[in-house]
Design an enzyme around this catalytic site. Structure first.
Site, short mmCIF file in Angstrom:
data_model
loop_
_atom_site.label_atom_id
_atom_site.label_comp_id
_atom_site.label_asym_id
_atom_site.label_seq_id
_atom_site.Cartn_x
_atom_site.Cartn_y
_atom_site.Cartn_z
N ASP A 64 9.45 -3.48 7.35
CA ASP A 64 9.81 -4.76 6.73
C ASP A 64 10.35 -4.46 5.33
O ASP A 64 10.51 -3.29 4.98
CB ASP A 64 8.63 -5.76 6.75
CG ASP A 64 7.49 -5.36 5.84
OD1 ASP A 64 7.68 -4.49 4.95
OD2 ASP A 64 6.38 -5.93 5.99
N HIS A 80 7.84 -2.05 3.42
CA HIS A 80 6.95 -1.04 4.02
C HIS A 80 7.66 -0.16 5.03
O HIS A 80 8.36 -0.67 5.92
CB HIS A 80 5.77 -1.75 4.70
CG HIS A 80 5.05 -2.68 3.78
ND1 HIS A 80 5.21 -4.05 3.84
CD2 HIS A 80 4.22 -2.44 2.75
CE1 HIS A 80 4.48 -4.61 2.89
NE2 HIS A 80 3.87 -3.66 2.21
N SER A 85 -0.81 -2.02 0.04
CA SER A 85 -0.44 -2.24 1.44
C SER A 85 0.07 -0.99 2.15
O SER A 85 0.08 -0.95 3.37
CB SER A 85 0.65 -3.32 1.52
OG SER A 85 1.73 -2.99 0.68
#
Ligand SMILES: *[C@@H]1O[C@H](CO)[C@@H](O)[C@H](O)[C@H]1NC(C)=O
Ligand SMILES: *[C@@H]1O[C@H](CO)[C@@H](O)[C@H](O)[C@H]1NC(C)=O
Ligand SMILES: *[C@@H]1O[C@H](CO)[C@@H](O)[C@H](O)[C@H]1NC(C)=O
Ligand SMILES: *[C@@H]1O[C@H](CO)[C@@H](O)[C@H](O)[C@H]1NC(C)=O
Length: 374
Positions: free
Chosen positions: A338, A341, A45
């Site tokens: 978040d 990340h 991610s």
């Protein structure tokens, strides 16, 4: 050595640009385009630019909803941050357009490279199995791209193009984090010693590097694993000890980082022409988490978007069972967007270190040196 490499790269590219991409009568273009070296992106991610938008996976494994993307794009793209990620900045510094996700419908031009990364992915296909595009599948997609380039350009030219490219990797964190979250990978995880498990993760990454090398790939850029046990989402993992790092996890990341460096060093000796750049994400992230103001942030551990303590419960955008979440006013005050990340601002700082940083953070050379961009 760096100078020789630069000259060599430019020669290769000039040759491929002149003979293939640019019509031979287009002299002006030739000089503009000769520096472009494709960027192929693999990983999780931190690098996924939207591939998970196109796979059948829960919303909690995607980032294609508000407020992701709010800062730079103004709309969600599937990137797990408020704006751009490291490969976006690296592409910009290399004068490339944004590198599109491989699964984007209608995509068929790979001359600038393509992004295979998938949120949640690990090096092992047991990690978040069936919910993500694991690294081995990403490799098989790369092989499809190689085949298509070969059909379009011919074997020799395709190989030249692939040899001039940079291959960026961010992979491994999920292999170590997933067993904490899911029973199924927990059983798998627990059937190996820690050493064996790390060896498997490293072994699978090594396999992918070697396969890319066989297809012509020579220049590899690796993000080390971060201090994953101290990433905000993990600070909530130990009941009764909210706010403490999960030290076993961070330790595994440290061992992993040592091992991957050994492997890269060995491959550089064994495989003719292979070069790598290793970015010490671990130290760069630890410094910002522990001393955010030194780097221009107001908050280190507290994140911009989410809920609960530190806002670190991953519910940014409210797609979990609960709809409720908080969103900060100014993401660039925060190291993390978040619970898992970094913000665009953090990504930008890391990208600069990766692209042109000195050997305290990026070694044995940085991406710019790897690219040979002049
Ligand atoms: C996992 O990947 C390997 C290739 O690395 C493949 O042989 C194997 O079948 C895969 N396993 C599953 C369960 O998909
Ligand atoms: C995992 O296993 C534990 C105990 O074996 C069980 O209580 C829990 O519900 C399981 N969690 C999931 C997500 O399956
Ligand atoms: C890759 O991972 C699989 C488990 O997914 C494991 O069985 C295999 O031995 C690993 N390969 C290497 C070369 O370590
Ligand atoms: C690396 O870090 C050390 C200690 O912070 C510093 O003294 C040195 O100047 C740095 N090296 C470079 C090349 O900037």
């Amino acid at each position: 050595m760096a100078t020789t490499l630069r000259l060599c790269c430019i020669f290769v590219l000039a040759f491929y640009a002149a003979s293939l991409v640019i019509p031979s009568n287009c002299v002006g273009h030739f000089f503009l385009q000769k520096e472009h070296k494709p960027l192929f992106v693999f990983g999780d991610s931190l690098f996924d630019a939207g591939n998970n938008n196109y796979i059948n996976t829960p919303k909690t494994a995607q980032a294609n909803f508000w407020p992701y993307g709010e800062t730079y794009f103004g709309y969600p793209t599937g990137r797990y941050t408020d704006g751009r990620q490291v490969p976006d900045f690296i592409a910009e510094y290399a004068k490339l357009p944004l590198i599109p996700p491989y699964l984007q419908p209608g995509l068929n031009n790979y001359v600038y490279g393509v992004n295979f990364a998938s949120g949640g992915a690990g090096a092992l296909n047991e990690t978040h199995q069936a919910l993500v595009i694991d690294l081995q599948t990403q490799l098989s997609y790369f092989k499809n791209v190689e085949k298509q380039l070969r059909q379009k350009l011919g074997y020799a030219q395709a190989k030249k193009l692939l040899s001039s490219a940079v291959y960026l990797f961010s992979i491994g964190s999920n292999d170590y984090i997933a067993p904490l979250q899911f029973n199924i990978s927990k059983e798998f995880f627990e059937s190996y010693s820690q050493e064996e498990f790390i060896g498997m993760v490293i072994g699978n990454i090594t396999h992918v590097v070697k396969e890319i090398y066989k297809k012509g790939g020579r220049k590899f850029g690796f993000l080390s694993l971060g201090p994953i046990g101290c990433h905000p989402a993990l600070l909530l993992f130990q009941p009764g000890k909210i706010g403490s790092c999960l030290d076993e996890l961070t330790e595994m990341a440290q061992i992993h980082n040592k091992e991957i460096l050994k492997v890269l060093h060995t491959l550089q000796i064994k495989l003719n022409g292979l070069r790598y750049s290793y970015f010490d994400f671990y130290t760069s992230m630890s410094e910002r988490l522990n001393n955010p103001t030194k780097y221009g942030f107001k908050e280190g551990k507290k994140v911009c978007c989410g809920r609960g303590p530190y806002r670190a419960i991953n519910n940014c955008g409210g797609k979990g069972p609960e709809k409720e979440y908080e969103l900060c006013d100014n993401p660039s005050d925060y190291v993390f967007f978040d619970g898992g990340h970094p913000t665009e601002r953090t990504n930008q700082q890391f990208s600069k270190l990766m692209w042109s940083g000195n050997s305290n953070f990026t070694w044995p050379c940085n991406i710019q040196e790897l690219c040979g961009t002049l």
